[in-house]
Design a protein around this motif. Structure first.
Motif, PDB file in Angstrom:
ATOM      1  N   ILE A 191       0.843  -1.191   0.000  1.00 47.04           N
ATOM      2  CA  ILE A 191       0.000   0.000   0.000  1.00 47.04           C
ATOM      3  C   ILE A 191       0.882   1.247   0.000  1.00 47.04           C
ATOM      4  O   ILE A 191       1.852   1.327   0.760  1.00 47.04           O
ATOM      5  N   VAL A 192       0.555   2.199  -0.849  1.00 48.08           N
ATOM      6  CA  VAL A 192       1.255   3.489  -0.850  1.00 48.08           C
ATOM      7  C   VAL A 192       0.246   4.565  -0.464  1.00 48.08           C
ATOM      8  O   VAL A 192      -0.823   4.670  -1.073  1.00 48.08           O
ATOM      9  N   LEU A 193       0.587   5.323   0.547  1.00 48.77           N
ATOM     10  CA  LEU A 193      -0.365   6.248   1.153  1.00 48.77           C
ATOM     11  C   LEU A 193       0.261   7.631   1.316  1.00 48.77           C
ATOM     12  O   LEU A 193       1.418   7.748   1.725  1.00 48.77           O
ATOM     13  N   ALA A 194      -0.490   8.659   0.985  1.00 48.71           N
ATOM     14  CA  ALA A 194      -0.053  10.029   1.279  1.00 48.71           C
ATOM     15  C   ALA A 194      -1.197  10.692   2.040  1.00 48.71           C
ATOM     16  O   ALA A 194      -1.977  11.463   1.481  1.00 48.71           O
ATOM     17  N   ARG A 228      -3.827  12.748   4.215  1.00 50.95           N
ATOM     18  CA  ARG A 228      -4.086  14.156   4.533  1.00 50.95           C
ATOM     19  C   ARG A 228      -5.043  14.286   5.701  1.00 50.95           C
ATOM     20  O   ARG A 228      -5.473  15.371   6.058  1.00 50.95           O
ATOM     21  N   GLU A 270      -7.432   8.641   7.010  1.00 49.27           N
ATOM     22  CA  GLU A 270      -6.663   7.922   5.996  1.00 49.27           C
ATOM     23  C   GLU A 270      -5.566   7.084   6.643  1.00 49.27           C
ATOM     24  O   GLU A 270      -5.257   5.979   6.195  1.00 49.27           O
ATOM     25  N   ILE A 273       3.614   1.946   2.696  1.00 50.83           N
ATOM     26  CA  ILE A 273       4.561   3.049   2.532  1.00 50.83           C
ATOM     27  C   ILE A 273       3.783   4.342   2.736  1.00 50.83           C
ATOM     28  O   ILE A 273       2.756   4.564   2.093  1.00 50.83           O
ATOM     29  N   ASN A 292       3.892   8.431   2.732  1.00 53.66           N
ATOM     30  CA  ASN A 292       4.576   9.669   2.348  1.00 53.66           C
ATOM     31  C   ASN A 292       3.885  10.843   3.037  1.00 53.66           C
ATOM     32  O   ASN A 292       2.696  11.092   2.827  1.00 53.66           O
ATOM     33  N   LYS A 301       5.018  14.030   2.967  1.00 52.97           N
ATOM     34  CA  LYS A 301       5.518  15.274   2.376  1.00 52.97           C
ATOM     35  C   LYS A 301       4.415  16.339   2.269  1.00 52.97           C
ATOM     36  O   LYS A 301       4.655  17.527   2.490  1.00 52.97           O
ATOM     37  N   GLU A 302       3.213  15.879   1.930  1.00 59.86           N
ATOM     38  CA  GLU A 302       2.101  16.815   1.707  1.00 59.86           C
ATOM     39  C   GLU A 302       1.197  16.921   2.925  1.00 59.86           C
ATOM     40  O   GLU A 302       0.120  17.499   2.851  1.00 59.86           O
ATOM     41  N   GLY A 305      12.996   7.672   3.377  1.00 57.51           N
ATOM     42  CA  GLY A 305      13.275   8.985   2.824  1.00 57.51           C
ATOM     43  C   GLY A 305      13.013  10.017   3.891  1.00 57.51           C
ATOM     44  O   GLY A 305      12.666   9.679   5.028  1.00 57.51           O
ATOM     45  N   ILE A 354       9.298   9.836   4.399  1.00 60.36           N
ATOM     46  CA  ILE A 354       8.671   8.628   3.872  1.00 60.36           C
ATOM     47  C   ILE A 354       9.057   7.426   4.728  1.00 60.36           C
ATOM     48  O   ILE A 354      10.222   7.190   5.005  1.00 60.36           O
ATOM     49  N   LEU A 368       8.302   3.197   5.786  1.00 59.75           N
ATOM     50  CA  LEU A 368       7.793   1.882   5.400  1.00 59.75           C
ATOM     51  C   LEU A 368       7.435   1.134   6.673  1.00 59.75           C
ATOM     52  O   LEU A 368       8.288   0.915   7.539  1.00 59.75           O
TER      53      LEU A 368
END
Lengths: 89, 89
Positions: free
Chosen positions: B4-7, B9, B13, B28, B30, B32-33, B61, B64, B66
């Motif tokens: 799963i890749v998640l950003a 907000r 979520e 994963i 992220n 950043k936002e 990162g 970021i 994991l």
């Protein structure tokens, strides 16, 4: 299952990552610390490997990529309102 | 297998990501936002979930992470010369 995290500083290291990918292990590549020209070469090389094994590439950050073999699905919920947060350059 | 890749907000979520982790899917994240205070809360929450299920957290990162269940091993070759490239803040 094993996930590889790589921050390559040489093409040799990238080749090591490719071997993991061929062995069906997902590889996360962070290119933040990688020389710009080398980073471009590594991404192209990794995309070639991924294409050859019917894998998938997903950008997960500004300079961070997830390469997966065909046995692994990527569910990128980072897509908000139909907009990909991290489009390819 | 699914990654799963998640950003995220919102905290909601992040909770969705935790459900994936509980279902033994690597996530994963992220940030950043993500709003700074919210990002801190999400990392703490995700670390709590990971601790509860005997999972593992690996920074891949700057913002970021994991998160992996106990069924997944993380091989962080990003460690050069004994130095971790992305230490915890």
């Amino acid at each position: 299952m094993e996930i590889i995290v790589l921050a390559p500083r040489s093409f040799d290291e990238a080749r090591g990552g490719a071997d993991h990918l061929k062995a069906r292990r997902p590889v996360i590549v962070n290119l933040k610390e990688t020389d710009r020209d080398l980073a471009r070469r590594i991404v192209d090389f990794a995309c070639g490997v991924t294409y050859a094994i019917d894998g998938q590439m997903q950008r997960v950050g500004e300079e961070i990529f997830l390469f997966t073999p065909s046995t692994v699905t990527v569910n990128a919920e980072s897509i908000h309102d139909g907009r990909v947060l991290f489009p390819m350059p």
